[in-house]
Motif scaffolding. Sequence first.
Motif, PDB file in Angstrom:
ATOM      1  N   GLU A  34       0.840  -1.191   0.000  1.00  0.00           N
ATOM      2  CA  GLU A  34       0.000   0.000   0.000  1.00  0.00           C
ATOM      3  C   GLU A  34       0.875   1.240   0.000  1.00  0.00           C
ATOM      4  O   GLU A  34       1.849   1.314   0.733  1.00  0.00           O
ATOM      5  N   ASP A  40      -5.863   7.311   6.514  1.00  0.00           N
ATOM      6  CA  ASP A  40      -6.999   6.881   5.707  1.00  0.00           C
ATOM      7  C   ASP A  40      -7.344   5.459   6.120  1.00  0.00           C
ATOM      8  O   ASP A  40      -6.573   4.534   5.881  1.00  0.00           O
ATOM      9  N   THR A  41      -8.494   5.273   6.738  1.00  0.00           N
ATOM     10  CA  THR A  41      -8.882   3.934   7.171  1.00  0.00           C
ATOM     11  C   THR A  41      -9.443   3.115   6.014  1.00  0.00           C
ATOM     12  O   THR A  41      -9.610   1.914   6.130  1.00  0.00           O
ATOM     13  N   GLU A  42      -9.724   3.749   4.895  1.00  0.00           N
ATOM     14  CA  GLU A  42     -10.206   3.055   3.709  1.00  0.00           C
ATOM     15  C   GLU A  42      -9.022   2.689   2.820  1.00  0.00           C
ATOM     16  O   GLU A  42      -8.830   3.240   1.746  1.00  0.00           O
ATOM     17  N   ARG A  43      -8.219   1.751   3.284  1.00  0.00           N
ATOM     18  CA  ARG A  43      -7.036   1.335   2.530  1.00  0.00           C
ATOM     19  C   ARG A  43      -7.352   0.040   1.792  1.00  0.00           C
ATOM     20  O   ARG A  43      -7.583  -0.992   2.418  1.00  0.00           O
ATOM     21  N   PRO A  44      -7.378   0.088   0.455  1.00  0.00           N
ATOM     22  CA  PRO A  44      -7.779  -1.083  -0.333  1.00  0.00           C
ATOM     23  C   PRO A  44      -6.942  -2.331  -0.075  1.00  0.00           C
ATOM     24  O   PRO A  44      -7.488  -3.438   0.021  1.00  0.00           O
ATOM     25  N   LYS A  47      -7.777  -3.841   3.342  1.00  0.00           N
ATOM     26  CA  LYS A  47      -9.049  -4.581   3.249  1.00  0.00           C
ATOM     27  C   LYS A  47      -8.864  -5.901   2.518  1.00  0.00           C
ATOM     28  O   LYS A  47      -9.384  -6.936   2.949  1.00  0.00           O
ATOM     29  N   ASP A  73      -6.927   2.097  16.213  1.00  0.00           N
ATOM     30  CA  ASP A  73      -6.953   1.332  14.963  1.00  0.00           C
ATOM     31  C   ASP A  73      -6.043   0.108  15.039  1.00  0.00           C
ATOM     32  O   ASP A  73      -6.405  -0.974  14.559  1.00  0.00           O
TER      33      ASP A  73
END
Length: 187
Positions: A34, A40-44, A47, A73
Amino acid sequence: MGKYQTVAYIRVSSVQQNTDRQLVDVERDKEFIEKVSAKDTERPQLKAMLEHVREGDTVVVHSMDRLARNTKDLLEIVETLKAKGVSVKFIKENLAFTADTDNSMNNLLLTMLGAVAQFERELMLERQREGIEAAKAKGKFKGRKATIDSDLIIADIAGGLSVRRTAAKHGIAVSSVSRIIKKSKAT
């Protein structure tokens, strides 16, 4: 069930940064890389890694701050992995969390070291803000250099290229092209 996997999660904060120094000597079956800030908690890729791992797998991370920006987190991600039956290893801190055992000392260390890392980051950002303010007061802070050549953008627009195509050609947002056009008309 198939062979257990060692899965690496590697993260740097920006596209310009290099991931080569992380997990250099760690063998792994799969890796998720990454290039995005942990704020940014929306890390592709995070996930994808969380969806990929299965019971018995081990997730290896260079250090705690590569997995999460703050203690909350960090604890949530580690608990999510443990609940799936997945072990987590942090190489730099030499800590391991296995799904089948609850090691009180490791849990304490995870919380404390995560809090220290978060505190260090907050102090660094505070010092950075103070330095920028001091430089601005002296008239020495100019901000970062522009990464977009406005003259090329204006030339493309003047040559008849649409805003959308100009943005695509230069790999920038449509809003950036619009802002450059507006700025050029104001001068």
